[in-house]
Design a protein around this motif. Sequence first.
Motif, short mmCIF file in Angstrom:
data_model
loop_
_atom_site.label_atom_id
_atom_site.label_comp_id
_atom_site.label_asym_id
_atom_site.label_seq_id
_atom_site.Cartn_x
_atom_site.Cartn_y
_atom_site.Cartn_z
N VAL A 1 0.88 -1.16 0.00
CA VAL A 1 0.00 0.00 0.00
C VAL A 1 0.92 1.22 0.00
N TRP A 2 0.61 2.18 -0.85
CA TRP A 2 1.39 3.42 -0.93
C TRP A 2 0.79 4.46 -0.01
N SER A 3 1.63 5.27 0.61
CA SER A 3 1.16 6.41 1.39
C SER A 3 0.84 7.56 0.44
N ALA A 4 0.26 8.62 0.98
CA ALA A 4 -0.09 9.78 0.17
C ALA A 4 1.14 10.43 -0.46
N ASP A 5 2.31 10.29 0.19
CA ASP A 5 3.52 10.90 -0.35
C ASP A 5 4.34 9.94 -1.22
N GLY A 6 3.74 8.79 -1.60
CA GLY A 6 4.39 7.88 -2.53
C GLY A 6 5.39 6.92 -1.92
N ARG A 7 5.33 6.75 -0.62
CA ARG A 7 6.23 5.80 0.06
C ARG A 7 5.44 4.56 0.45
N LEU A 8 6.15 3.47 0.69
CA LEU A 8 5.48 2.27 1.17
C LEU A 8 4.88 2.55 2.54
N ALA A 9 3.66 2.10 2.75
CA ALA A 9 2.94 2.38 4.00
C ALA A 9 2.62 1.06 4.69
N PHE A 10 3.60 0.54 5.43
CA PHE A 10 3.44 -0.76 6.08
C PHE A 10 2.29 -0.74 7.09
N GLU A 11 2.13 0.35 7.82
CA GLU A 11 1.05 0.43 8.80
C GLU A 11 -0.31 0.34 8.12
N GLN A 12 -0.46 1.01 6.98
CA GLN A 12 -1.72 0.94 6.24
C GLN A 12 -1.95 -0.47 5.69
N LEU A 13 -0.88 -1.13 5.27
CA LEU A 13 -0.99 -2.51 4.81
C LEU A 13 -1.47 -3.41 5.95
N GLN A 14 -0.90 -3.25 7.13
CA GLN A 14 -1.33 -4.03 8.28
C GLN A 14 -2.79 -3.76 8.60
N ASN A 15 -3.22 -2.52 8.49
CA ASN A 15 -4.61 -2.16 8.73
C ASN A 15 -5.53 -2.88 7.75
N ARG A 16 -5.10 -2.97 6.50
CA ARG A 16 -5.90 -3.66 5.48
C ARG A 16 -6.03 -5.15 5.75
N LEU A 17 -5.03 -5.76 6.36
CA LEU A 17 -5.04 -7.20 6.61
C LEU A 17 -6.21 -7.64 7.48
N HIS A 18 -6.72 -6.76 8.31
CA HIS A 18 -7.78 -7.12 9.26
C HIS A 18 -9.18 -6.79 8.76
N ARG A 19 -9.29 -6.24 7.59
CA ARG A 19 -10.60 -5.86 7.07
C ARG A 19 -11.21 -7.00 6.25
N THR B 1 -10.50 -0.22 -0.32
CA THR B 1 -9.89 -0.20 -1.66
C THR B 1 -9.84 1.22 -2.23
N ALA B 2 -10.78 2.06 -1.83
CA ALA B 2 -10.77 3.45 -2.30
C ALA B 2 -9.84 4.32 -1.46
N GLN B 3 -9.78 4.04 -0.16
CA GLN B 3 -8.98 4.87 0.76
C GLN B 3 -7.51 4.47 0.77
N GLN B 4 -7.23 3.18 0.72
CA GLN B 4 -5.86 2.67 0.82
C GLN B 4 -5.70 1.53 -0.19
N PRO B 5 -5.73 1.83 -1.49
CA PRO B 5 -5.67 0.74 -2.48
C PRO B 5 -4.37 -0.06 -2.38
N ALA B 6 -4.51 -1.35 -2.52
CA ALA B 6 -3.36 -2.25 -2.50
C ALA B 6 -2.92 -2.54 -3.92
N HIS B 7 -1.63 -2.82 -4.05
CA HIS B 7 -1.04 -3.21 -5.33
C HIS B 7 -0.24 -4.48 -5.11
N PHE B 8 -0.14 -5.28 -6.15
CA PHE B 8 0.69 -6.47 -6.11
C PHE B 8 1.91 -6.18 -6.98
N VAL B 9 3.08 -6.10 -6.34
CA VAL B 9 4.32 -5.86 -7.07
C VAL B 9 4.92 -7.22 -7.42
#
Length: 113
Positions: free
Chosen positions: A27-45, A54-62
């Motif tokens: 998950v990317w942060s608003a400033d274009g950096r990897l956002a591990f905390e946001q990724l962790q937040n997504r794991l529990h949803r 998906t609209a607030q913190q879209p995930a990507h598969f690299v």
Amino acid sequence: MAAAFPEVVAGAVQLPDATALDGEIIVWSADGRLAFEQLQNRLHRRGPTAVQATAQQPAHFVAFDVLRLAGTDTTAWPYQRRRAALDELFHEHRLSAPWALCPSTTDPDTVHE
């Protein structure tokens, strides 16, 4: 993990059947950096909250490797051949979000930089 990342599951329609990629969900942060905390937040949803995320913190598969391509096991192929197949897969199928291709180089100066 499919329930937490419905956009990645939905994006699977872009891939040929019986294709397996190796990579990481990010998950990317608003400033274009990897956002591990946001990724962790997504794991529990799950369910509606996962869809909302998906609209607030879209995930990507690299993707950084292809393990199976349209039913063909590629794991015995040399890495350069697999990487060429992965590059071709992205180009031919015009893969777009949630898919992202991990950069790769064999240029020593680029590697050093």
